[in-house]
Motif scaffolding. Structure first.
Motif, PDB file in Angstrom:
ATOM      1  N   VAL A  73     -77.002  -1.523  55.435  1.00  0.00           N
ATOM      2  CA  VAL A  73     -77.405  -2.794  54.831  1.00  0.00           C
ATOM      3  C   VAL A  73     -78.691  -3.311  55.474  1.00  0.00           C
ATOM      4  CG1 VAL A  73     -76.754  -5.221  54.560  1.00  0.00           C
ATOM      5  CG2 VAL A  73     -75.081  -3.415  54.097  1.00  0.00           C
ATOM      6  N   GLU A  74     -78.752  -3.242  56.801  1.00  0.00           N
ATOM      7  CA  GLU A  74     -79.942  -3.737  57.498  1.00  0.00           C
ATOM      8  C   GLU A  74     -81.189  -2.955  57.083  1.00  0.00           C
ATOM      9  OE1 GLU A  74     -78.956  -3.453  61.609  1.00  0.00           O
ATOM     10  OE2 GLU A  74     -77.857  -5.362  61.655  1.00  0.00           O
ATOM     11  N   ARG A  75     -81.063  -1.626  56.957  1.00  0.00           N
ATOM     12  CA  ARG A  75     -82.253  -0.822  56.604  1.00  0.00           C
ATOM     13  C   ARG A  75     -82.696  -1.092  55.172  1.00  0.00           C
ATOM     14  NH1 ARG A  75     -86.339   0.378  55.790  1.00  0.00           N
ATOM     15  NH2 ARG A  75     -87.571   2.279  56.168  1.00  0.00           N
ATOM     16  N   ALA A  79     -86.231  -2.868  53.935  1.00  0.00           N
ATOM     17  CA  ALA A  79     -87.115  -2.279  52.925  1.00  0.00           C
ATOM     18  C   ALA A  79     -87.468  -3.298  51.855  1.00  0.00           C
ATOM     19  CB  ALA A  79     -86.451  -1.058  52.302  1.00  0.00           C
ATOM     20  N   GLY A  80     -86.495  -4.159  51.528  1.00  0.00           N
ATOM     21  CA  GLY A  80     -86.757  -5.207  50.554  1.00  0.00           C
ATOM     22  C   GLY A  80     -87.770  -6.211  51.062  1.00  0.00           C
ATOM     23  N   VAL A  81     -87.638  -6.596  52.312  1.00  0.00           N
ATOM     24  CA  VAL A  81     -88.573  -7.561  52.905  1.00  0.00           C
ATOM     25  C   VAL A  81     -89.983  -6.972  52.939  1.00  0.00           C
ATOM     26  CG1 VAL A  81     -89.189  -8.768  55.037  1.00  0.00           C
ATOM     27  CG2 VAL A  81     -86.806  -8.726  54.252  1.00  0.00           C
ATOM     28  N   ARG A  82     -90.078  -5.684  53.281  1.00  0.00           N
ATOM     29  CA  ARG A  82     -91.382  -5.025  53.407  1.00  0.00           C
ATOM     30  C   ARG A  82     -91.929  -4.536  52.065  1.00  0.00           C
ATOM     31  NH1 ARG A  82     -90.040  -0.873  58.415  1.00  0.00           N
ATOM     32  NH2 ARG A  82     -90.143  -2.386  60.144  1.00  0.00           N
ATOM     33  N   ILE A 165     -90.097   9.474  56.131  1.00  0.00           N
ATOM     34  CA  ILE A 165     -89.070   8.928  55.238  1.00  0.00           C
ATOM     35  C   ILE A 165     -87.761   8.747  56.008  1.00  0.00           C
ATOM     36  CG2 ILE A 165     -87.672   9.331  53.170  1.00  0.00           C
ATOM     37  CD1 ILE A 165     -89.963  10.925  52.005  1.00  0.00           C
ATOM     38  N   ASP A 166     -87.230   7.535  55.962  1.00  0.00           N
ATOM     39  CA  ASP A 166     -85.888   7.283  56.482  1.00  0.00           C
ATOM     40  C   ASP A 166     -84.868   7.575  55.384  1.00  0.00           C
ATOM     41  OD1 ASP A 166     -86.848   6.493  58.927  1.00  0.00           O
ATOM     42  OD2 ASP A 166     -86.778   4.343  58.474  1.00  0.00           O
ATOM     43  N   VAL A 167     -83.643   7.902  55.794  1.00  0.00           N
ATOM     44  CA  VAL A 167     -82.590   8.206  54.825  1.00  0.00           C
ATOM     45  C   VAL A 167     -81.312   7.454  55.189  1.00  0.00           C
ATOM     46  CG1 VAL A 167     -81.198  10.004  53.715  1.00  0.00           C
ATOM     47  CG2 VAL A 167     -83.551  10.521  54.436  1.00  0.00           C
ATOM     48  N   VAL A 168     -80.744   6.783  54.207  1.00  0.00           N
ATOM     49  CA  VAL A 168     -79.401   6.206  54.306  1.00  0.00           C
ATOM     50  C   VAL A 168     -78.483   7.075  53.461  1.00  0.00           C
ATOM     51  CG1 VAL A 168     -77.928   4.267  53.638  1.00  0.00           C
ATOM     52  CG2 VAL A 168     -80.123   3.838  54.770  1.00  0.00           C
ATOM     53  N   ALA A 184     -78.563   5.758  58.631  1.00  0.00           N
ATOM     54  CA  ALA A 184     -77.162   5.334  58.523  1.00  0.00           C
ATOM     55  C   ALA A 184     -76.411   6.387  57.736  1.00  0.00           C
ATOM     56  CB  ALA A 184     -77.060   3.976  57.830  1.00  0.00           C
ATOM     57  N   VAL A 185     -75.182   6.626  58.143  1.00  0.00           N
ATOM     58  CA  VAL A 185     -74.303   7.552  57.417  1.00  0.00           C
ATOM     59  C   VAL A 185     -73.023   6.801  57.082  1.00  0.00           C
ATOM     60  CG1 VAL A 185     -73.032   9.719  57.461  1.00  0.00           C
ATOM     61  CG2 VAL A 185     -75.254   9.553  58.637  1.00  0.00           C
TER      62      VAL A 185
END
Length: 671
Positions: A73-75, A79-82, A165-168, A184-185
């Motif tokens: 959720v935090e990540r 991404a939404g903020v940025r 690239i980050d991955v959730v 996050a997993v």
């Protein structure tokens, strides 16, 4: 004599269950049969039974109980903020399509900068791949959120990091020993995750992410969740049961645009839809996109707000599904011809045919071979592996389906030296290997099947929930059985056993007399039963005989009338030998009576005659069968009618008469 086609496995019933069922029946105002079924399924007290029957969104678990949810959720919020570009990365089956579609709706409602990507089944295969990651990087993606995939993508996640690239990851498949090092997993099946329900579909895990992001359960999209959950054969208990119930309610009352269009294009009745309507009506058409074209078409259907676009896509998916059916039929025919050739070759060599069916063909569409495997399993009841061969490379992609007792994953593990890759579980699996290893795979798998399975394992099993009597088959009871819905994996429609129930009447019905209709019971209390494809049995059991029957109770609605009905799954009939064979005089007495009444309705006729002439119903039925064979009488509009001028023939010229007489005399001699 009619032998049961399957092994009947009646669920054990403890004596203590009676008391628990009585309490449930009184406390929740339930019919005794419904209360017994609840106890049989593990709901022995009022609280657990009430939650099962009437559970609502308050029964959904806190999404933050899922390990990794807080980080996910935090990540995403960061991404939404940025205003980072996010890519939803899904799978091409109905669960992956549903998961992707759900997050499209959620991210759209949150105003995020996003798009989605689903790999092409034939060109890319399952899961994250490096080309897709490189493409995402070139298009400015800095965060990938996977749905229904990713738990095994360790190397791909590392590759994504090299591209910034980050991955959730959100997934529900079995985790490997080495978990990806993602941002996050989220997967309830992780060993360290204490989430109380492990049976979520991929779309179920996506729904928990959506719940955390929106700070409420977004039940307005429960219809999408129910599609993926049912299509992926997840157990309909706990949270899945709640979500599917809400989803069905939404489809019936306020269906999304895509579901409205799909129903209109295919003739599905949404106001009365149940879980089987999703499983056999909607899911195959959603899956057809990924099997024959591209799954993005199905995502477009489930996410468009425009009716014109939705109906066009729905028609396209329906057309694809018909094409899928045609392709499956073609491959099944070719596979059956291969299997026949193998069996005949085995007979010529004086050996048994392979215990595991392994069939392959060049050009066989790998998108449908799993369906082909399922069809051959149903026909032959032995483990099946169907493979499509790439003619240029010799590589084979296969799908396997198994019978109860034969663990496919364990068997493939024994054969792993023959394969490039494999995965799956006890009942279904997939693999890739070179065509040069196919013969060895068949031999080794067949050896394992012979070692691991007993003779009884090769007979299909019917799991029977409970035994009941005719008094339980009332309209009120059957109506309240619907409280147990939605039915599916983990909560199947109850299969009921009636033992030694009297047959009042039987006849073949439908086109070419393919189906069987029975009237069960004695006196005024009767229960109709219908057996599809069982019409040939009508002549094999006389009225008045006793049957053991397994089926599902339902309500037959016709001409504004509602009647209890049993849909037959299997039955067993053992004829009772005649203790006293009727004399020629008794045959004559019954025949003269029939000529006197001219037209005798079949319903209850054997018992009526038996009472008048002091014969057993079996003896009377024998007489009627003999008279009909000799054309002394015929049947018309549900009644026996005496022939006007029958040809004179001896009773002994009847095959039915001679067989019954020989059986009686043989048993008499043994006595």
């Amino acid at each position: 004599m009619i032998h049961r086609k399957t092994r009947w496995a009646l669920a054990e019933w403890e004596e203590s269950g009676e008391g628990a069922a009585e309490k449930l029946s009184k406390g929740l105002s339930l019919p005794p049969l419904v209360a017994r079924l609840l106890v049989q399924r593990g709901y022995r007290d009022e609280e657990s039974a009430r939650t099962f029957l009437y559970g609502d969104e308050s029964g959904l678990h806190d999404p933050y109980l899922l390990s990794g949810m807080k980080e996910a959720v935090e990540r995403i919020r960061l991404a939404g903020v940025r205003q980072e570009k996010i890519r939803i990365y899904g799978d091409y089956d109905a669960d992956g399509v549903s998961s992707t579609s759900l997050l499209v709706h959620v991210f759209r409602s949150m105003g995020l900068n996003f798009d989605y990507y689903i790999p092409h089944r034939a060109l890319e295969g399952y899961g994250l791949n490096e080309k897709a990651i490189a493409l995402a990087a070139s298009e400015g993606v800095t965060l990938i959120v996977t749905v229904d995939t990713g738990i095994s993508a360790y190397d791909e996640i590392e590759y994504a990091k090299t591209h910034g690239i980050d991955v959730v990851i959100t997934d529900h498949h079995e985790p490997p020993d080495r978990l990806p090092q993602a941002s996050a997993v989220v997967n309830p099946k992780q060993g360290h995750c204490s989430y109380p329900f492990k049976g979520l579909a991929g779309v179920g895990v996506a729904f928990k992410l959506a719940t955390a992001l929106m700070e409420r359960p977004p039940l307005e999209w429960a219809d999408i969740v129910s599609l993926g959950t049912i299509a992926d054969l997840m157990p309909l208990v706990d949270e899945n049961r709640i979500l599917v119930r809400y989803g069905l309610q939404r489809m019936r009352k306020e269906p999304g645009m895509g579901f409205r269009a799909l129903a209109e294009a295919t003739g599905i009745e949404l106001p009365t839809i149940v879980s089987t309507g999703i499983a056999f009506g909607m899911a195959p058409r959603i899956n057809a996109a990924g099997r024959l074209d591209h799954a993005k078409r199905a995502v477009e259907l489930l996410t468009t707000p425009e009716y014109d676009e939705a109906i066009l896509i729905a028609i396209q998916l329906d057309t694809l599904n018909k094409e899928r059916q045609r392709i499956v039929e073609t491959i099944v025919k070719e596979a059956e011809e291969q299997w026949l050739t193998k069996r005949l070759a085995s007979e010529d060599q004086g050996i048994d045919p392979p215990s595991v069916i392994v069939l392959s063909g060049e050009g066989w569409n790998v998108g449908v071979i799993g369906i082909v495997a399922s069809k051959l399993l149903e026909r032959h009841y032995r483990p099946v592996i169907i493979l499509g061969i790439d003619a240029e490379t010799g590589k084979c992609k296969g799908s396997a389906r198994s019978i109860e007792g034969f663990d496919l994953h364990a068997a493939l593990t024994e054969c792993e030296a023959l394969m490039d890759h494999y995965g799956g579980h006890q009942a279904a699996a997939g693999m890739t290997l070179h065509r040069d290893h196919l013969e060895s795979l068949e031999q080794r798998m067949s050896q394992l099947a012979k070692q691991w399975l007993t003779g009884e394992d090769w007979i299909p099993k019917t799991h029977v929930d409970i035994e009941c009597g005719l008094e339980d088959a009332t309209l009120d009871t059957i109506t309240q059985l619907s409280l147990l819905e939605p039915f599916g994996i983990g909560n199947r429609s109850p299969r009921i056993l009636f033992q030694s129930i009297q047959l009042a009447d039987r006849r073949a019905i439908g086109k070419e007399s393919k189906h069987l209709k029975l009237s069960l019971g004695g006196g005024r209390k009767l229960l109709d039963a219908i057996g599809f494809g069982m019409g040939e049995m009508a002549s094999s059991m006389p009225a008045g005989s006793r049957l053991d029957i397994v089926g599902e109770l339902s309500i037959n609605e016709w001409n504004n009338q509602r009647k209890p009905q049993l849909q037959l799954h299997d039955l067993h009939y053992m004829p009772t030998p005649l203790s006293s064979f009727p004399s020629r005089e008794q045959f004559g007495q019954v025949y003269q009576w029939l000529r006197g009444v001219k037209r005798a309705p079949e319903q209850g006729l054997t018992m009526r005659i038996a009472g008048q002439v002091s014969l057993t119903v079996e003896a009377v039925q024998l007489m009627l069968d003999v008279f009909e064979e000799l054309k002394f009488i015929g049947r018309h509009d549900g009644a026996y009618v005496a022939a006007t001028a029958p040809e004179k023939r001896e009773l002994a010229s009847s095959e039915r008469y001679r067989a019954a007489k020989e059986q009686h005399d043989r048993l008499h001699d043994l006595a």
